[in-house]
Design a protein around this motif. Sequence first.
Motif, PDB file in Angstrom:
ATOM      1  N   ARG A  70      28.961  34.599  43.194  1.00  0.00           N
ATOM      2  CA  ARG A  70      28.174  34.679  41.958  1.00  0.00           C
ATOM      3  C   ARG A  70      28.728  33.745  40.886  1.00  0.00           C
ATOM      4  O   ARG A  70      27.974  33.007  40.250  1.00  0.00           O
ATOM      5  N   VAL A  71      30.043  33.789  40.684  1.00  0.00           N
ATOM      6  CA  VAL A  71      30.625  32.998  39.603  1.00  0.00           C
ATOM      7  C   VAL A  71      30.512  31.499  39.892  1.00  0.00           C
ATOM      8  O   VAL A  71      30.179  30.707  39.002  1.00  0.00           O
ATOM      9  N   GLU A 275      32.933  36.900  34.602  1.00  0.00           N
ATOM     10  CA  GLU A 275      31.539  37.311  34.415  1.00  0.00           C
ATOM     11  C   GLU A 275      31.273  37.760  32.977  1.00  0.00           C
ATOM     12  O   GLU A 275      30.170  37.584  32.464  1.00  0.00           O
ATOM     13  N   GLY A 279      30.093  33.806  33.320  1.00  0.00           N
ATOM     14  CA  GLY A 279      30.317  33.168  34.610  1.00  0.00           C
ATOM     15  C   GLY A 279      30.824  31.755  34.482  1.00  0.00           C
ATOM     16  O   GLY A 279      31.619  31.426  33.584  1.00  0.00           O
TER      17      GLY A 279
END
Length: 387
Positions: A70-71, A275, A279
Amino acid sequence: MTESAAIDATIASAPQKPATKPARPFFSSGPCAKPPGWDAAKLATGSLGRSHRSKIGKARLQHAIDLTRRVLRVPETHRIGIVPASDTGAYEMAMWTMLGARPVTTLAWESFGEGWVTDAAKQLKLDPTVVRADYGALPDLGAVDWGHDVLFTWNGTTSGVRVPNGDWIADDRQGLSFNDATSAVFAYDMPWDKLDVTTFSWQKVLGGEGAHGVIILGPRAVERLESYIPAWPLPKIFRLVSKGKLAEGVFKGETINTPSMLAVEDVIFALEWAETLGGLDGLIARSDANAAALDAIVATRDWLGHLAGDPATRSKTSVCLTVVGADEAFIKAMAAALEKEGAAFDVAGYRDAPPGLRIWCGATVDTADIAALGPWLDWAYAVAKAA
């Protein structure tokens, strides 16, 4: 007189010390500063003392992988695995399992790139094409033959020189791109479609603990693994294939060997902190601000300069500085004085690099601490000159 006593005597006769110290004087380029607000008491402990193959152990490892995806905005086409032995282990795993199918080109403009040259030439005996540049410069990226597998570092940790972007990596490449990104990920936006193999370690831009590496494989790397068998033996910790197919468990939290669950919880803390910043964009913004603050310090001092002459290829994380007239002893005296006062830790340049300073500007460092460092560099320079 002992070395410590000599430092004390020189400090006593030096100009007045600056009034303000960096609140967190951690400027090491690895292991790097912990995220702001980090405290060991804040780490989750449910997985500690449990098997990494237990339900909770695998879940936390998978969580670390999911947060990384995700990051870093890694596409689903790419697999992410946690592997042994830091970035070195991850990169050598890629070399030992995938090289040999095509000719090899290695790029080197600092010590870690030279390490991959040694591996390819002396250990794997692949007779690679070697494209070099001196510390502070970048080789001619346009000269790379993408019919070859190509090994490079995105950000040269010990020279402060980075590739400007991924435009030089051919879209129609026949070889694989092997990207050592250990001082680059979380500070630059990686062009994942250009990257077949990417490796890094937690102890750099995330401020995590050492001994664990991460390997990210694109579809072309997976194809290579499943279609090619190297001519040399592979240690167990390098084996990514089982019965001719990718060992998918490695990319789902089933590590090849036993990881430190404390280190896993530590990196989860760092990724969750990332996050909260928004991010990758937040991490990049912090690193950019730190590099700009250090650049302002350099610009106002005629005795200080950048080892990387071209701003377009100058690192925003491991910033390497030159000090006019300094030799190794001079830099050692500066670094020792700063450490003695608790104003800056671990700022001497890498042992194989030209004598100079190296200041980490990654996202876990606070910009205010970079700004506060400037007067202390002046003070340490005066101390070293008086020694």
